[in-house]
Structures are given as structure tokens and as C-alpha cells.
Design a protein around this motif. Structure first.
Motif, PDB file in Angstrom:
ATOM      1  N   ALA A 230       7.613   8.916  -4.463  1.00 55.16           N
ATOM      2  CA  ALA A 230       7.187  10.245  -4.899  1.00 55.16           C
ATOM      3  C   ALA A 230       8.387  11.168  -5.056  1.00 55.16           C
ATOM      4  O   ALA A 230       9.462  10.908  -4.495  1.00 55.16           O
ATOM      5  N   PRO A 231       8.218  12.271  -5.786  1.00 55.25           N
ATOM      6  CA  PRO A 231       9.284  13.277  -5.865  1.00 55.25           C
ATOM      7  C   PRO A 231       9.532  13.913  -4.503  1.00 55.25           C
ATOM      8  O   PRO A 231       8.714  13.784  -3.581  1.00 55.25           O
ATOM      9  N   LEU A 232      10.632  14.631  -4.386  1.00 56.57           N
ATOM     10  CA  LEU A 232      11.004  15.230  -3.111  1.00 56.57           C
ATOM     11  C   LEU A 232      10.027  16.334  -2.684  1.00 56.57           C
ATOM     12  O   LEU A 232       9.746  16.500  -1.499  1.00 56.57           O
ATOM     13  N   ASP A 233       9.495  17.082  -3.651  1.00 54.83           N
ATOM     14  CA  ASP A 233       8.612  18.215  -3.313  1.00 54.83           C
ATOM     15  C   ASP A 233       7.181  17.742  -3.044  1.00 54.83           C
ATOM     16  O   ASP A 233       6.235  18.106  -3.741  1.00 54.83           O
ATOM     17  N   VAL A 234       7.043  16.951  -1.998  1.00 54.11           N
ATOM     18  CA  VAL A 234       5.778  16.286  -1.701  1.00 54.11           C
ATOM     19  C   VAL A 234       4.891  17.098  -0.759  1.00 54.11           C
ATOM     20  O   VAL A 234       3.696  16.820  -0.632  1.00 54.11           O
TER      21      VAL A 234
ATOM     22  N   ALA B 156       8.261  18.481  10.213  1.00 56.51           N
ATOM     23  CA  ALA B 156       9.603  18.031   9.842  1.00 56.51           C
ATOM     24  C   ALA B 156      10.435  17.803  11.089  1.00 56.51           C
ATOM     25  O   ALA B 156      10.475  18.655  11.980  1.00 56.51           O
ATOM     26  N   THR B 157      11.085  16.675  11.180  1.00 60.42           N
ATOM     27  CA  THR B 157      11.933  16.389  12.338  1.00 60.42           C
ATOM     28  C   THR B 157      13.301  17.036  12.144  1.00 60.42           C
ATOM     29  O   THR B 157      13.909  16.938  11.078  1.00 60.42           O
ATOM     30  N   SER B 158      13.774  17.705  13.184  1.00 57.39           N
ATOM     31  CA  SER B 158      15.084  18.347  13.139  1.00 57.39           C
ATOM     32  C   SER B 158      15.617  18.497  14.554  1.00 57.39           C
ATOM     33  O   SER B 158      14.881  18.884  15.464  1.00 57.39           O
TER      34      SER B 158
ATOM     35  N   PHE C 122      10.924  12.544   7.792  1.00 61.84           N
ATOM     36  CA  PHE C 122      12.152  12.024   8.394  1.00 61.84           C
ATOM     37  C   PHE C 122      13.253  12.006   7.340  1.00 61.84           C
ATOM     38  O   PHE C 122      13.038  11.550   6.217  1.00 61.84           O
ATOM     39  N   GLY C 123      14.441  12.490   7.712  1.00 59.38           N
ATOM     40  CA  GLY C 123      15.569  12.503   6.789  1.00 59.38           C
ATOM     41  C   GLY C 123      16.602  11.446   7.137  1.00 59.38           C
ATOM     42  O   GLY C 123      16.443  10.686   8.097  1.00 59.38           O
ATOM     43  N   SER C 124      17.661  11.412   6.374  1.00 61.29           N
ATOM     44  CA  SER C 124      18.712  10.425   6.599  1.00 61.29           C
ATOM     45  C   SER C 124      19.481  10.756   7.872  1.00 61.29           C
ATOM     46  O   SER C 124      19.544  11.909   8.299  1.00 61.29           O
ATOM     47  N   GLU C 125      20.075   9.728   8.474  1.00 54.73           N
ATOM     48  CA  GLU C 125      20.853   9.952   9.691  1.00 54.73           C
ATOM     49  C   GLU C 125      22.095  10.804   9.412  1.00 54.73           C
ATOM     50  O   GLU C 125      22.491  11.622  10.230  1.00 54.73           O
ATOM     51  N   ALA C 126      22.663  10.649   8.239  1.00 63.70           N
ATOM     52  CA  ALA C 126      23.904  11.354   7.934  1.00 63.70           C
ATOM     53  C   ALA C 126      23.680  12.831   7.640  1.00 63.70           C
ATOM     54  O   ALA C 126      24.452  13.688   8.065  1.00 63.70           O
ATOM     55  N   HIS C 127      22.594  13.131   6.922  1.00 62.48           N
ATOM     56  CA  HIS C 127      22.416  14.493   6.425  1.00 62.48           C
ATOM     57  C   HIS C 127      21.133  15.177   6.910  1.00 62.48           C
ATOM     58  O   HIS C 127      20.952  16.370   6.683  1.00 62.48           O
TER      59      HIS C 127
ATOM     60  N   LEU D 203      12.764  20.822   2.120  1.00 64.99           N
ATOM     61  CA  LEU D 203      11.670  20.192   2.861  1.00 64.99           C
ATOM     62  C   LEU D 203      11.486  20.841   4.224  1.00 64.99           C
ATOM     63  O   LEU D 203      10.358  21.047   4.675  1.00 64.99           O
ATOM     64  N   LEU D 204      12.583  21.158   4.883  1.00 59.52           N
ATOM     65  CA  LEU D 204      12.484  21.841   6.175  1.00 59.52           C
ATOM     66  C   LEU D 204      11.730  23.163   6.021  1.00 59.52           C
ATOM     67  O   LEU D 204      10.862  23.501   6.826  1.00 59.52           O
ATOM     68  N   ASP D 205      12.057  23.902   4.980  1.00 61.13           N
ATOM     69  CA  ASP D 205      11.427  25.201   4.762  1.00 61.13           C
ATOM     70  C   ASP D 205       9.953  25.067   4.379  1.00 61.13           C
ATOM     71  O   ASP D 205       9.137  25.931   4.713  1.00 61.13           O
ATOM     72  N   ALA D 206       9.616  23.992   3.669  1.00 58.47           N
ATOM     73  CA  ALA D 206       8.239  23.822   3.197  1.00 58.47           C
ATOM     74  C   ALA D 206       7.309  23.312   4.294  1.00 58.47           C
ATOM     75  O   ALA D 206       6.091  23.513   4.212  1.00 58.47           O
ATOM     76  N   ALA D 207       7.864  22.668   5.328  1.00 57.16           N
ATOM     77  CA  ALA D 207       7.024  22.080   6.383  1.00 57.16           C
ATOM     78  C   ALA D 207       6.314  23.157   7.191  1.00 57.16           C
ATOM     79  O   ALA D 207       6.767  24.309   7.276  1.00 57.16           O
ATOM     80  N   ASP D 208       5.207  22.779   7.816  1.00 57.79           N
ATOM     81  CA  ASP D 208       4.466  23.709   8.671  1.00 57.79           C
ATOM     82  C   ASP D 208       5.220  23.997   9.959  1.00 57.79           C
ATOM     83  O   ASP D 208       5.171  25.110  10.482  1.00 57.79           O
ATOM     84  N   ARG D 209       5.917  23.008  10.488  1.00 61.02           N
ATOM     85  CA  ARG D 209       6.706  23.176  11.715  1.00 61.02           C
ATOM     86  C   ARG D 209       7.954  22.313  11.621  1.00 61.02           C
ATOM     87  O   ARG D 209       7.946  21.244  10.992  1.00 61.02           O
ATOM     88  N   GLN D 210       9.006  22.769  12.286  1.00 55.13           N
ATOM     89  CA  GLN D 210      10.212  21.962  12.467  1.00 55.13           C
ATOM     90  C   GLN D 210      10.256  21.528  13.932  1.00 55.13           C
ATOM     91  O   GLN D 210      10.245  22.370  14.829  1.00 55.13           O
ATOM     92  N   VAL D 211      10.283  20.220  14.154  1.00 52.49           N
ATOM     93  CA  VAL D 211      10.067  19.665  15.489  1.00 52.49           C
ATOM     94  C   VAL D 211      11.300  18.889  15.957  1.00 52.49           C
ATOM     95  O   VAL D 211      11.854  18.080  15.209  1.00 52.49           O
ATOM     96  N   ARG D 212      11.701  19.142  17.181  1.00 51.57           N
ATOM     97  CA  ARG D 212      12.810  18.389  17.771  1.00 51.57           C
ATOM     98  C   ARG D 212      12.266  17.444  18.844  1.00 51.57           C
ATOM     99  O   ARG D 212      11.317  17.773  19.554  1.00 51.57           O
TER     100      ARG D 212
END
Length: 258
Positions: free
Chosen positions: A167-171, A184-186, A210-215, A221-230
């Protein structure tokens, strides 16, 4: 007749080790008895190549394939990408489905891998998502090809158990529209995984990003998510790798949803 690495059918199948040829043909290679078994169960095997020993040892698999092509050891080595191949390689039809089709099933747990490039990580997330009961794994944006040989092997057959979506990135809007909260995991997320579990938040239908380990995840995507979770780190480790973080998050949701 036993085919060799120079036989046209073997040479044609070998081209599927390249993404360009997989994309053009809609086919890919599944190597080893475990992957072949799951591909046969899914009904997507077009042709099964095997050495005499491999076909004899796994006669029950050979009996299920519509087309069986015996190959020499060098023929199998040309098709296999591992150092010690296990005697079987199948040409399969690709199994991914459109995003709308996967979301129409009203999934309760979905994993999204956004622009991750490592095929081993991608395959491990596929396997973990399957084990945790997720119904779909979405490869978003410029992510690794789910039919990369290393990804297929790392998935250990789970590629054939869940809906695989490209799918495209803006999912995120599509996930929200399907009734899923998007987490979103962060490493710097405002919400703590344990707190969300304690508060009952994870019991709701959820899509994990889930994003790449490097970046990490792209900022959009972080901004679009309902929550950013650590994921809380209780020891001295700087962080968890992608596959481990995915396992922790997906199983937290799976437990909460039971």
C-alpha cells in the motif's frame, strides 16, 4: 528427464530471484519443505522443482503439486539462495491482496511495516504477526518486497497465513475508516505501552505502525497516528530491534483482545 541449471525452465525460474521479474510475472520462489508445504496448502504452487533425494524424502509434498520437475543438484543450487538447500523450490503465484479487501474483513489486529528495507526483519514481523493472531500485514511505502527470498524464508510459512498488502505510505486514513485505532511505535512516544495495556486501550481493534531500525517511522505517519507509543526499557539497553518491538506490541494487543 532431470533438468540442469542450463535448462530453460530452470533459467526462467531463477530470474524470480530478481524483484523486477517477480513484479512482471506475479510469481516468486518458495524454498525448502516448510515453505513449499504452506504454499501447497494455499493452492499457489505452479511448479515444484526438486532433486531426486528431495522429492523422495518429501514424497507427500510432491504428490500434491500439479507440475513436478526433477532437477540436478546444480539445477537446485541455481534456484536456491541458501548455502545448504533442502532439496525443494517451488514457483508460486503471489498472494497479496488489495488494501480495501483486507480491511473489508473488519480485522482486529493489523501490523504495518513502513519503508522497512531489511527482508529478514520483514519476514520475522510477518511470522510474529501471524503468531499473535493479526489478520493482515501491510507493507507501506517504499518497503522491502514481501516476496524477497530472505523475507519468504524468515516468515516460515506465515506469508501464506495472513493477508499481505502492499500500500502507499499514507495508509492511516484507510485504517481509521475501517474502525482501527492506529498506534505508532516510537522510542520517544508520549504513551507508554504498559500504561495503555493497564487502561484497557489495547483491547480495541488496532493497527500497529513499525518503522525501519535505522530511521524509525516517517514523521507524516507519526503525526497521522492516534497515539505514539514507546515500549518501556527496564534495563540498560538503548532500544529493542524492530522484530522484538513488534513482538512485544502485537502480543500486548493480542492478550488485551482475548
Amino acid at each position: 528427464m532431470t533438468f540442469t541449471s542450463r535448462t530453460p525452465r530452470v533459467a526462467a525460474a531463477r530470474k524470480l530471484q530478481r524483484r523486477k521479474d517477480r513484479d512482471q510475472t506475479g510469481r516468486f520462489l518458495a524454498e525448502g519443505p516448510q515453505a513449499v508445504r504452506e504454499a501447497l496448502a494455499a493452492g499457489v504452487v505452479i511448479e515444484l522443482f526438486g532433486t531426486g533425494e528431495g522429492l523422495s524424502r518429501h514424497a507427500e509434498l510432491a504428490a500434491q503439486a500439479q507440475v513436478v520437475s526433477p532437477v540436478s543438484d546444480d539445477g537446485l543450487a541455481a534456484l536456491a539462495e541458501t548455502v545448504n538447500p533442502q532439496g525443494l523450490v517451488a514457483v508460486c503465484e503471489q498472494v497479496d491482496v488489495p488494501l480495501h479487501e483486507a480491511l473489508a474483513k473488519e480485522p482486529r489486529l493489523v501490523a504495518v511495516v513502513a519503508e522497512i528495507r531489511d527482508p529478514g526483519n520483514a519476514g520475522t514481523v510477518l511470522r510474529t504477526a501471524d503468531a499473535a493472531g493479526a489478520s493482515a500485514v501491510i507493507f507501506a511505502g517504499d518497503a522491502v518486497d514481501p516476496y524477497n527470498g530472505k523475507c519468504v524464508r524468515a516468515s516460515a510459512g506465515s506469508l501464506f497465513h495472513v493477508d499481505v498488502v502492499r500500500a502507499p505510505l499514507d495508509v492511516v486514513p484507510d485504517l481509521n475508516a475501517a474502525g482501527l485505532q492506529v498506534l505508532a511505535t516510537s522510542g520517544y512516544g508520549a504513551d507508554d505501552l504498559d500504561t495503555l495495556a493497564d487502561d484497557g486501550v489495547l483491547a480495541a481493534p488496532t493497527a500497529w505502525l513499525f518503522g525501519s531500525e535505522a530511521h524509525g517511522l516517517p514523521s507524516a505517519l507519526l503525526d497521522a497516528a492516534d497515539r505514539q507509543v514507546r515500549v518501556p526499557i527496564y534495563g540498560g539497553a538503548e532500544s529493542l530491534n524492530l522484530a522484538a518491538a513488534a513482538a512485544v506490541c502485537l502480543y500486548a494487543s493480542a492478550r488485551a483482545q482475548r
